[in-house]
Enzyme design. Structure first.
Site, PDB file in Angstrom:
ATOM      1  N   GLY A  27      42.565   5.459  42.206  1.00  0.00           N
ATOM      2  CA  GLY A  27      41.913   5.368  43.517  1.00  0.00           C
ATOM      3  C   GLY A  27      41.628   3.931  43.904  1.00  0.00           C
ATOM      4  N   ASP A  28      41.277   3.740  45.166  1.00  0.00           N
ATOM      5  CA  ASP A  28      40.933   2.419  45.710  1.00  0.00           C
ATOM      6  C   ASP A  28      42.073   1.411  45.601  1.00  0.00           C
ATOM      7  OD1 ASP A  28      38.386   3.349  46.272  1.00  0.00           O
ATOM      8  OD2 ASP A  28      37.598   2.708  44.337  1.00  0.00           O
ATOM      9  N   GLY A  48      44.120   0.664  47.901  1.00  0.00           N
ATOM     10  CA  GLY A  48      44.412   0.011  49.185  1.00  0.00           C
ATOM     11  C   GLY A  48      45.208   0.936  50.102  1.00  0.00           C
ATOM     12  N   LYS A  49      45.030   2.255  49.897  1.00  0.00           N
ATOM     13  CA  LYS A  49      45.779   3.246  50.694  1.00  0.00           C
ATOM     14  C   LYS A  49      45.481   3.099  52.182  1.00  0.00           C
ATOM     15  CE  LYS A  49      43.790   6.438  48.233  1.00  0.00           C
ATOM     16  NZ  LYS A  49      43.174   5.599  47.210  1.00  0.00           N
ATOM     17  N   GLY A  61      36.897   6.251  50.311  1.00  0.00           N
ATOM     18  CA  GLY A  61      36.454   5.152  51.168  1.00  0.00           C
ATOM     19  C   GLY A  61      37.669   4.278  51.389  1.00  0.00           C
ATOM     20  N   HIS A  62      38.218   4.335  52.584  1.00  0.00           N
ATOM     21  CA  HIS A  62      39.457   3.605  52.876  1.00  0.00           C
ATOM     22  C   HIS A  62      39.145   2.465  53.835  1.00  0.00           C
ATOM     23  CE1 HIS A  62      41.970   7.433  51.787  1.00  0.00           C
ATOM     24  NE2 HIS A  62      41.218   6.993  50.796  1.00  0.00           N
ATOM     25  N   GLN A  98      41.907   9.393  46.810  1.00  0.00           N
ATOM     26  CA  GLN A  98      41.766   9.203  45.354  1.00  0.00           C
ATOM     27  C   GLN A  98      43.102   8.695  44.777  1.00  0.00           C
ATOM     28  OE1 GLN A  98      40.302  12.443  46.736  1.00  0.00           O
ATOM     29  NE2 GLN A  98      38.717  10.956  47.114  1.00  0.00           N
ATOM     30  N   GLY A 116      29.441   1.502  46.553  1.00  0.00           N
ATOM     31  CA  GLY A 116      29.033   0.126  46.256  1.00  0.00           C
ATOM     32  C   GLY A 116      29.012  -0.196  44.760  1.00  0.00           C
ATOM     33  N   PRO A 159      30.118  -1.378  41.092  1.00  0.00           N
ATOM     34  CA  PRO A 159      31.140  -2.314  40.615  1.00  0.00           C
ATOM     35  C   PRO A 159      32.292  -1.526  40.007  1.00  0.00           C
ATOM     36  CG  PRO A 159      29.105  -2.490  39.309  1.00  0.00           C
ATOM     37  CD  PRO A 159      28.838  -1.508  40.389  1.00  0.00           C
ATOM     38  N   ARG A 160      33.516  -1.918  40.338  1.00  0.00           N
ATOM     39  CA  ARG A 160      34.668  -1.217  39.766  1.00  0.00           C
ATOM     40  C   ARG A 160      35.023  -1.848  38.425  1.00  0.00           C
ATOM     41  NH1 ARG A 160      37.741  -1.777  45.465  1.00  0.00           N
ATOM     42  NH2 ARG A 160      36.841   0.005  46.528  1.00  0.00           N
ATOM     43  N   LYS A 206      46.917  -6.470  46.612  1.00  0.00           N
ATOM     44  CA  LYS A 206      45.983  -7.414  45.992  1.00  0.00           C
ATOM     45  C   LYS A 206      46.650  -8.408  45.038  1.00  0.00           C
ATOM     46  CE  LYS A 206      41.651  -5.965  46.320  1.00  0.00           C
ATOM     47  NZ  LYS A 206      40.368  -5.260  46.248  1.00  0.00           N
ATOM     48  N   GLY A 263      46.518  -9.795  51.009  1.00  0.00           N
ATOM     49  CA  GLY A 263      45.184  -9.983  51.570  1.00  0.00           C
ATOM     50  C   GLY A 263      44.768  -8.706  52.257  1.00  0.00           C
TER      51      GLY A 263
HETATM   52  P1  GDP Z   1      41.653   2.846  49.258  1.00  0.00           P
HETATM   53  O1  GDP Z   1      40.541   3.769  48.913  1.00  0.00           O
HETATM   54  O2  GDP Z   1      42.873   3.099  48.443  1.00  0.00           O
HETATM   55  O3  GDP Z   1      41.964   2.841  50.730  1.00  0.00           O
HETATM   56  O4  GDP Z   1      41.159   1.387  48.879  1.00  0.00           O
HETATM   57  P2  GDP Z   1      39.703   0.768  49.202  1.00  0.00           P
HETATM   58  O5  GDP Z   1      39.613   0.491  50.644  1.00  0.00           O
HETATM   59  O6  GDP Z   1      38.647   1.597  48.583  1.00  0.00           O
HETATM   60  O7  GDP Z   1      39.771  -0.554  48.343  1.00  0.00           O
HETATM   61  C1  GDP Z   1      40.728  -1.525  48.558  1.00  0.00           C
HETATM   62  C2  GDP Z   1      40.014  -2.833  48.929  1.00  0.00           C
HETATM   63  O8  GDP Z   1      40.917  -3.897  48.806  1.00  0.00           O
HETATM   64  C3  GDP Z   1      39.519  -2.862  50.356  1.00  0.00           C
HETATM   65  O9  GDP Z   1      38.345  -3.611  50.421  1.00  0.00           O
HETATM   66  C4  GDP Z   1      40.660  -3.554  51.097  1.00  0.00           C
HETATM   67  O10 GDP Z   1      40.224  -4.235  52.279  1.00  0.00           O
HETATM   68  C5  GDP Z   1      41.098  -4.533  50.060  1.00  0.00           C
HETATM   69  N1  GDP Z   1      42.518  -4.906  50.082  1.00  0.00           N
HETATM   70  C6  GDP Z   1      43.599  -4.123  50.357  1.00  0.00           C
HETATM   71  N2  GDP Z   1      44.741  -4.805  50.149  1.00  0.00           N
HETATM   72  C7  GDP Z   1      44.372  -6.041  49.742  1.00  0.00           C
HETATM   73  C8  GDP Z   1      45.099  -7.206  49.341  1.00  0.00           C
HETATM   74  O11 GDP Z   1      46.319  -7.235  49.299  1.00  0.00           O
HETATM   75  N3  GDP Z   1      44.372  -8.299  48.959  1.00  0.00           N
HETATM   76  C9  GDP Z   1      43.015  -8.303  48.962  1.00  0.00           C
HETATM   77  N4  GDP Z   1      42.388  -9.397  48.578  1.00  0.00           N
HETATM   78  N5  GDP Z   1      42.299  -7.226  49.329  1.00  0.00           N
HETATM   79  C10 GDP Z   1      42.970  -6.109  49.704  1.00  0.00           C
HETATM   80  P1  IMO Z   2      39.653   6.626  47.434  1.00  0.00           P
HETATM   81  O1  IMO Z   2      40.323   7.634  48.351  1.00  0.00           O
HETATM   82  C1  IMO Z   2      38.099   5.797  43.446  1.00  0.00           C
HETATM   83  C2  IMO Z   2      36.165   9.117  41.352  1.00  0.00           C
HETATM   84  C3  IMO Z   2      34.676   8.989  41.124  1.00  0.00           C
HETATM   85  C4  IMO Z   2      34.552   9.755  39.820  1.00  0.00           C
HETATM   86  C5  IMO Z   2      35.547  10.905  40.002  1.00  0.00           C
HETATM   87  C6  IMO Z   2      34.941  12.206  40.498  1.00  0.00           C
HETATM   88  O2  IMO Z   2      38.761   5.696  48.134  1.00  0.00           O
HETATM   89  O3  IMO Z   2      40.661   5.980  46.551  1.00  0.00           O
HETATM   90  P2  IMO Z   2      34.025  13.018  42.864  1.00  0.00           P
HETATM   91  O4  IMO Z   2      32.916  12.488  43.713  1.00  0.00           O
HETATM   92  O5  IMO Z   2      35.339  13.051  43.544  1.00  0.00           O
HETATM   93  O6  IMO Z   2      33.693  14.325  42.219  1.00  0.00           O
HETATM   94  O7  IMO Z   2      34.140  11.953  41.639  1.00  0.00           O
HETATM   95  O8  IMO Z   2      36.494  10.441  40.952  1.00  0.00           O
HETATM   96  N1  IMO Z   2      36.584   8.973  42.770  1.00  0.00           N
HETATM   97  C7  IMO Z   2      37.179   7.882  43.260  1.00  0.00           C
HETATM   98  N2  IMO Z   2      37.461   6.699  42.677  1.00  0.00           N
HETATM   99  N3  IMO Z   2      38.479   6.032  44.708  1.00  0.00           N
HETATM  100  C8  IMO Z   2      38.217   7.227  45.308  1.00  0.00           C
HETATM  101  O9  IMO Z   2      38.674   7.539  46.535  1.00  0.00           O
HETATM  102  C9  IMO Z   2      37.512   8.202  44.580  1.00  0.00           C
HETATM  103  N4  IMO Z   2      37.090   9.450  44.859  1.00  0.00           N
HETATM  104  C10 IMO Z   2      36.537   9.915  43.739  1.00  0.00           C
HETATM  105  O10 IMO Z   2      34.299   7.651  40.991  1.00  0.00           O
HETATM  106  O11 IMO Z   2      35.011   8.975  38.760  1.00  0.00           O
HETATM  107 MG    MG Z   3      38.548   3.675  48.277  1.00  0.00          MG
END
Ligand code: GDP
Ligand code: IMO
Ligand code: MG
Length: 431
Positions: free
Chosen positions: A12-13, A15-16, A40-41, A225, A303, A305-306, A332, A416
């Site tokens: 997850g996270d 950068g989808k 959280g996108h 995720q 919020g 820390p990852r 990234k 970025g």
């Molecule tokens: P998602 O859940 O997969 O959509 O990812 P998140 O939004 O939770 O986390 C990705 C974070 O990385 C966000 O704060 C984006 O703005 C940031 N991000 C995405 N692509 C890049 C990149 O190429 N470089 C940097 N520095 N940040 C990026």
């Molecule tokens: P995006 O779409 C990262 C993780 C939680 C926990 C586990 C179960 O932004 O990538 P839940 O609340 O779903 O029952 O939690 O899954 N988790 C994520 N980690 N990015 C996410 O979504 C997540 N959605 C759930 O941290 O470990």
């Molecule tokens: Mg996210």
């Protein structure tokens, strides 16, 4: 007809949101089919930041249709807040831009209370959920006692279902978890009011998406995720409660798999994870902290820390196997600038034996030691690179090495957070 699924190839996270925003330009309809506001996108457009938890990341493109399909679990309070904020910022001026599935399950206050209470009871064995009620809501769906969006606009049905559910949930909350109960009448009033507000968006989204296909529209599915958080294939029980892999996009939206033309896996150029569970390449030292600081690795939803670590190739190979990836969008890469040596995990060692595949047993995954290959880093700031050849040689080599060890083409490189900080090498809507 072209349709593309974008999903997370790690934990997850990845950068989808950013990638979906970019591909939205080439699509007509953008669909969220799984998960809930545990997601959280984040998108950054001309320096302006947006975080979406439920609304598809295509919403900033006027005229594109955005769908929250039946497989999503919806917290109506969060969704309405998201809608209001978007409108305040001058988006979603036409309500017809957004569609919500009549069959989507609704997150109710008892789901959130149960999620929190259960985690608390687990103590140090907790999953580290986002505490948004996701697991308990999906459980009710599977147990066939879920309350769905269509019920919110039928007061009698909603009242009856809520009464039956509260009977059990309040018993659990009060007697097992020794916590607060959910009031009946206040909940009826609150959620029926949400239903009234959501009514204009509620439709048969499977019918709508399939009609979009018929008229030749290009459809983009936004995963939530990541693959390793999949309920069936992830690091169970440290997973979410839905299918985050490609099949989830089909079942969640009511679209046949033969309608999908390509799947793109999003992966960071390193690895992160939030919450508990195995993470073989995790860095618990200064290097990990450096990546966390430079990559601003703090959750968009909670919020927190990852946890940060090196790129784990077996994980992305596994994501390729489960999702049949046409390409990886590598995000990234800029965060790694300035690190003199980089490591890529190419396999694991478990009890002294080398293993190339992700282990299925949690104990083995927890015991897995990464086998690393080291590559040279680069010093240059790459955040202004717009072509692959603009990147320093060492950065290009790093990307090529990722292609070699994962067996998947890196079809996009992100340097970025901003929409324009992107190198598209192959566009899945054009390929
Ligand atoms: P998602 O859940 O997969 O959509 O990812 P998140 O939004 O939770 O986390 C990705 C974070 O990385 C966000 O704060 C984006 O703005 C940031 N991000 C995405 N692509 C890049 C990149 O190429 N470089 C940097 N520095 N940040 C990026
Ligand atoms: P995006 O779409 C990262 C993780 C939680 C926990 C586990 C179960 O932004 O990538 P839940 O609340 O779903 O029952 O939690 O899954 N988790 C994520 N980690 N990015 C996410 O979504 C997540 N959605 C759930 O941290 O470990
Ligand atoms: Mg996210």
């Amino acid at each position: 007809m072209k349709s593309v699924i974008v999903l997370g190839a790690q934990w997850g996270d990845e950068g989808k949101g950013k990638i979906v925003d970019i591909y939205s330009e080439f699509a007509d309809t953008i669909v969220r089919a799984t998960g809930g506001n545990n997601a959280g996108h984040t998108l950054v457009v001309k320096g302006e930041k947006f975080i979406f938890h439920l609304i598809p990341s295509g919403i900033l493109h006027p005229g594109k249709k955005c769908v929250i399909a039946n497989g999503v679990v919806i917290d109506p309070k969060v969704l309405l807040m998201e809608i209001d904020r978007l409108k305040e910022r001058g988006f979603l001026t036409d309500d017809a831009q957004m569609k919500i599935g009549l069959l989507a399950n609704i997150i109710l206050p008892y789901h959130i209370l149960l999620d929190k209470a259960r985690e608390e009871k687990l103590g140090n064995r907790k999953i580290g959920t986002t505490a948004r009620g996701i697991g308990p809501c999906y459980e009710d769906k599977i147990a066939r006692i879920g309350i769905r969006a269509c019920d919110l606009v039928r007061p009698d049905t909603f009242t009856e279902k809520l009464r039956a559910n509260l009977d059990l949930k309040n018993f659990l909350l009060k007697n097992y978890f020794r916590g607060e109960e959910v009031p009946f009448q206040a909940t009826v009033d609150e959620y029926l009011a949400y239903g009234e507000r959501l009514k204009p968006y509620l439709i048969d989204t499977s019918l709508f998406i399939n009609q979009e296909f018929k008229r030749g529209a290009k459809v983009l599915f936004e995963g939530a995720q990541g693959t390793l958080l999949d309920i069936d294939h992830g690091t169970y029980p440290f997973v979410t409660s839905s299918n985050t892999t490609a099949g989830g996009a089909c079942t969640g939206s009511g679209v046949g798999p033969t309608k999908v033309s390509a799947v793109v896996g999003v992966s960071k150029a390193y690895a992160t994870r939030v919450g508990g569970g195995p993470f073989p390449t995790e860095l618990l030292d200064d290097e990990g902290q450096k990546i966390r600081d430079r990559g601003n690795e703090y959750g968009s939803t909670t919020g927190r820390p990852r946890r940060c670590g090196w790129f784990d190739a077996p994980v992305v190979r596994y994501a390729n196997r489960l999702n049949a990836l046409a390409g990886v969008a590598l995000t990234k890469l800029d965060v790694l600038s300035g690190l003199s040596r980089l490591k890529i995990c190419v396999a694991y060692e478990i009890d002294g034996v080398r293993q190339d595949e992700v282990p299925l047993s949690l104990a083995d995954f927890e015991a897995a030691k990464p086998v690393y290959e080291e590559v040279e880093g680069w010093k240059e700031d790459i955040s202004t690179s717009r072509e692959f050849n603009d990147l320093p040689k060492a950065a290009r080599k790093y990307v090529q090495m990722i292609e070699e060890v994962t067996g998947v083409e890196v079809s996009l490189v992100s340097v970025g957070p901003d929409r324009n900080q992107t190198i598209i090498r192959r566009n899945p809507f054009r390929a």
